[in-house]
Design a protein around this motif. Structure first.
Motif, PDB file in Angstrom:
ATOM      1  N   GLU A 273      -7.160   0.986   3.542  1.00 62.29           N
ATOM      2  CA  GLU A 273      -8.423   1.690   3.330  1.00 62.29           C
ATOM      3  C   GLU A 273      -8.080   3.173   3.331  1.00 62.29           C
ATOM      4  OE1 GLU A 273     -11.379   0.357   6.098  1.00 62.29           O
ATOM      5  OE2 GLU A 273     -11.157  -1.725   5.464  1.00 62.29           O
ATOM      6  N   VAL A 274      -8.158   3.790   2.141  1.00 58.82           N
ATOM      7  CA  VAL A 274      -7.709   5.166   1.939  1.00 58.82           C
ATOM      8  C   VAL A 274      -8.927   6.069   1.824  1.00 58.82           C
ATOM      9  CG1 VAL A 274      -6.289   6.690   0.526  1.00 58.82           C
ATOM     10  CG2 VAL A 274      -5.720   4.253   0.672  1.00 58.82           C
ATOM     11  N   LYS A 275      -8.885   7.153   2.601  1.00 57.27           N
ATOM     12  CA  LYS A 275     -10.003   8.098   2.577  1.00 57.27           C
ATOM     13  C   LYS A 275      -9.503   9.485   2.959  1.00 57.27           C
ATOM     14  CE  LYS A 275     -14.751   8.533   4.179  1.00 57.27           C
ATOM     15  NZ  LYS A 275     -15.808   7.940   5.005  1.00 57.27           N
TER      16      LYS A 275
ATOM     17  N   PRO B 108       6.118  -3.046 -15.810  1.00 54.38           N
ATOM     18  CA  PRO B 108       7.032  -1.923 -15.581  1.00 54.38           C
ATOM     19  C   PRO B 108       7.880  -2.152 -14.322  1.00 54.38           C
ATOM     20  CG  PRO B 108       4.824  -1.350 -14.855  1.00 54.38           C
ATOM     21  CD  PRO B 108       4.722  -2.696 -15.535  1.00 54.38           C
ATOM     22  N   HIS B 109       9.017  -1.482 -14.244  1.00 54.79           N
ATOM     23  CA  HIS B 109       9.892  -1.611 -13.078  1.00 54.79           C
ATOM     24  C   HIS B 109       9.404  -0.756 -11.900  1.00 54.79           C
ATOM     25  CE1 HIS B 109      12.907  -4.165 -14.894  1.00 54.79           C
ATOM     26  NE2 HIS B 109      12.738  -3.466 -16.003  1.00 54.79           N
ATOM     27  N   SER B 110       8.562   0.224 -12.203  1.00 55.20           N
ATOM     28  CA  SER B 110       7.984   1.055 -11.144  1.00 55.20           C
ATOM     29  C   SER B 110       6.639   1.578 -11.619  1.00 55.20           C
ATOM     30  CB  SER B 110       8.910   2.222 -10.785  1.00 55.20           C
ATOM     31  OG  SER B 110       9.035   3.109 -11.884  1.00 55.20           O
ATOM     32  N   ALA B 111       5.849   2.041 -10.665  1.00 45.32           N
ATOM     33  CA  ALA B 111       4.530   2.599 -10.993  1.00 45.32           C
ATOM     34  C   ALA B 111       4.179   3.665  -9.969  1.00 45.32           C
ATOM     35  CB  ALA B 111       3.468   1.503 -10.995  1.00 45.32           C
ATOM     36  N   LYS B 112       3.331   4.596 -10.377  1.00 52.41           N
ATOM     37  CA  LYS B 112       2.821   5.630  -9.477  1.00 52.41           C
ATOM     38  C   LYS B 112       1.309   5.725  -9.667  1.00 52.41           C
ATOM     39  CE  LYS B 112       4.849   9.687  -9.339  1.00 52.41           C
ATOM     40  NZ  LYS B 112       5.600  10.920  -9.637  1.00 52.41           N
ATOM     41  N   PHE B 113       0.617   6.062  -8.574  1.00 57.20           N
ATOM     42  CA  PHE B 113      -0.817   6.296  -8.663  1.00 57.20           C
ATOM     43  C   PHE B 113      -1.244   7.207  -7.510  1.00 57.20           C
ATOM     44  CE2 PHE B 113      -0.303   2.472  -6.146  1.00 57.20           C
ATOM     45  CZ  PHE B 113      -1.255   2.552  -5.146  1.00 57.20           C
ATOM     46  N   ARG B 114      -2.405   7.815  -7.667  1.00 52.40           N
ATOM     47  CA  ARG B 114      -2.962   8.701  -6.638  1.00 52.40           C
ATOM     48  C   ARG B 114      -4.312   8.158  -6.192  1.00 52.40           C
ATOM     49  NH1 ARG B 114      -0.534  13.236  -5.519  1.00 52.40           N
ATOM     50  NH2 ARG B 114      -2.324  14.219  -4.574  1.00 52.40           N
ATOM     51  N   VAL B 115      -4.545   8.239  -4.894  1.00 51.77           N
ATOM     52  CA  VAL B 115      -5.823   7.836  -4.329  1.00 51.77           C
ATOM     53  C   VAL B 115      -6.173   8.817  -3.215  1.00 51.77           C
ATOM     54  CG1 VAL B 115      -7.067   6.055  -3.033  1.00 51.77           C
ATOM     55  CG2 VAL B 115      -5.469   5.384  -4.815  1.00 51.77           C
ATOM     56  N   GLU B 116      -7.326   9.439  -3.326  1.00 49.87           N
ATOM     57  CA  GLU B 116      -7.838  10.297  -2.260  1.00 49.87           C
ATOM     58  C   GLU B 116      -6.800  11.314  -1.768  1.00 49.87           C
ATOM     59  OE1 GLU B 116     -10.980  10.281  -0.636  1.00 49.87           O
ATOM     60  OE2 GLU B 116     -11.681   8.963  -2.216  1.00 49.87           O
ATOM     61  N   GLY B 117      -6.066  11.929  -2.704  1.00 49.90           N
ATOM     62  CA  GLY B 117      -5.113  12.973  -2.340  1.00 49.90           C
ATOM     63  C   GLY B 117      -3.738  12.485  -1.919  1.00 49.90           C
TER      64      GLY B 117
ATOM     65  N   SER C 296      -5.754  10.210   4.117  1.00 48.84           N
ATOM     66  CA  SER C 296      -5.163   9.379   5.170  1.00 48.84           C
ATOM     67  C   SER C 296      -5.564   7.929   4.910  1.00 48.84           C
ATOM     68  CB  SER C 296      -5.633   9.816   6.558  1.00 48.84           C
ATOM     69  OG  SER C 296      -7.016   9.600   6.706  1.00 48.84           O
ATOM     70  N   PHE C 297      -4.928   7.027   5.620  1.00 50.58           N
ATOM     71  CA  PHE C 297      -5.298   5.627   5.436  1.00 50.58           C
ATOM     72  C   PHE C 297      -5.057   4.848   6.711  1.00 50.58           C
ATOM     73  CE2 PHE C 297      -0.851   5.703   4.086  1.00 50.58           C
ATOM     74  CZ  PHE C 297      -0.311   4.597   4.715  1.00 50.58           C
ATOM     75  N   ARG C 298      -5.787   3.759   6.782  1.00 46.03           N
ATOM     76  CA  ARG C 298      -5.516   2.765   7.811  1.00 46.03           C
ATOM     77  C   ARG C 298      -5.237   1.470   7.088  1.00 46.03           C
ATOM     78  NH1 ARG C 298     -11.059   0.760  10.597  1.00 46.03           N
ATOM     79  NH2 ARG C 298     -12.223   0.521   8.690  1.00 46.03           N
TER      80      ARG C 298
END
Length: 178
Positions: free
Chosen positions: A153-155, A70-79, A158-160
């Motif tokens: 590292e997503v939690k 695909p030319h683009s993608a979306k996803f969700r992780v930890e809000g 927020s992420f670092r």
């Protein structure tokens, strides 16, 4: 609960411009929940590598790819919501205002892109991340770059992150957080 670990890379251009991912990165490319590829893999071999590194792989099509991605993608992780594009939709390359506009249109918190072959971490109206080129190959500009990739590292919303670069045969790590 452990943070979700995401490996982000792109612009490998294997085998046209590079033979393989630098061996110096091998020890760092383990134990991920997800791999995100910003495009210009140029071979299915890179996709198979990503599938060995993590069960979940999100890859978008770059301007040099013939792979059915695909030319683009979306996803969700930890809000948090993430969008992925290659970045060839933007001129000049890496234009942050245009990338933020894409992030707004995609309605994401973080936009991950490539195409410039130069790593970038930016927080404006949206967070923009570019892992650079995993192989450090020439990318259409008048220069070559150092090989680089990112780990997030997503939690809990927020992420670092860590930006890994191969400089003079030594891997350096630069930390960032949001």
């Amino acid at each position: 609960m452990a943070a979700m670990r995401i490996l982000i890379f792109g612009d490998t251009h294997i085998p046209e411009r590079a033979d393989e991912i630098p061996r110096e990165f091998t020890d760092y490319l383990v134990d991920f929940d997800m791999v995100v590829i910003t495009g210009d893999l140029t071979s299915e071999r890179v996709l198979r590598f990503a599938e060995r590194v993590a069960e979940s792989v999100i890859a978008v099509r770059g301007n040099m790819d013939d792979l059915p991605l695909p030319h683009s993608a979306k996803f969700r992780v930890e809000g948090l919501s993430f969008g992925v594009v290659h970045g060839h939709q933007v001129y000049p390359r890496g234009n942050r205002e245009q990338l933020e506009q894409i992030a707004l249109e995609m309605d994401v918190d973080v936009l991950i892109s490539g195409h410039t072959h130069l790593p970038d971490v930016y927080r404006g109206a949206k967070i923009l991340l570019n892992p650079g080129s995993m192989t450090g190959v020439w990318g259409g500009g008048a220069y070559s770059t150092y090989p680089s990739f990112m780990v997030l590292e997503v939690k809990k919303g927020s992420f670092r992150g860590s930006l890994y670069r191969l400089l003079d045969e030594e891997v350096t790590v630069e930390q960032f957080s949001f």
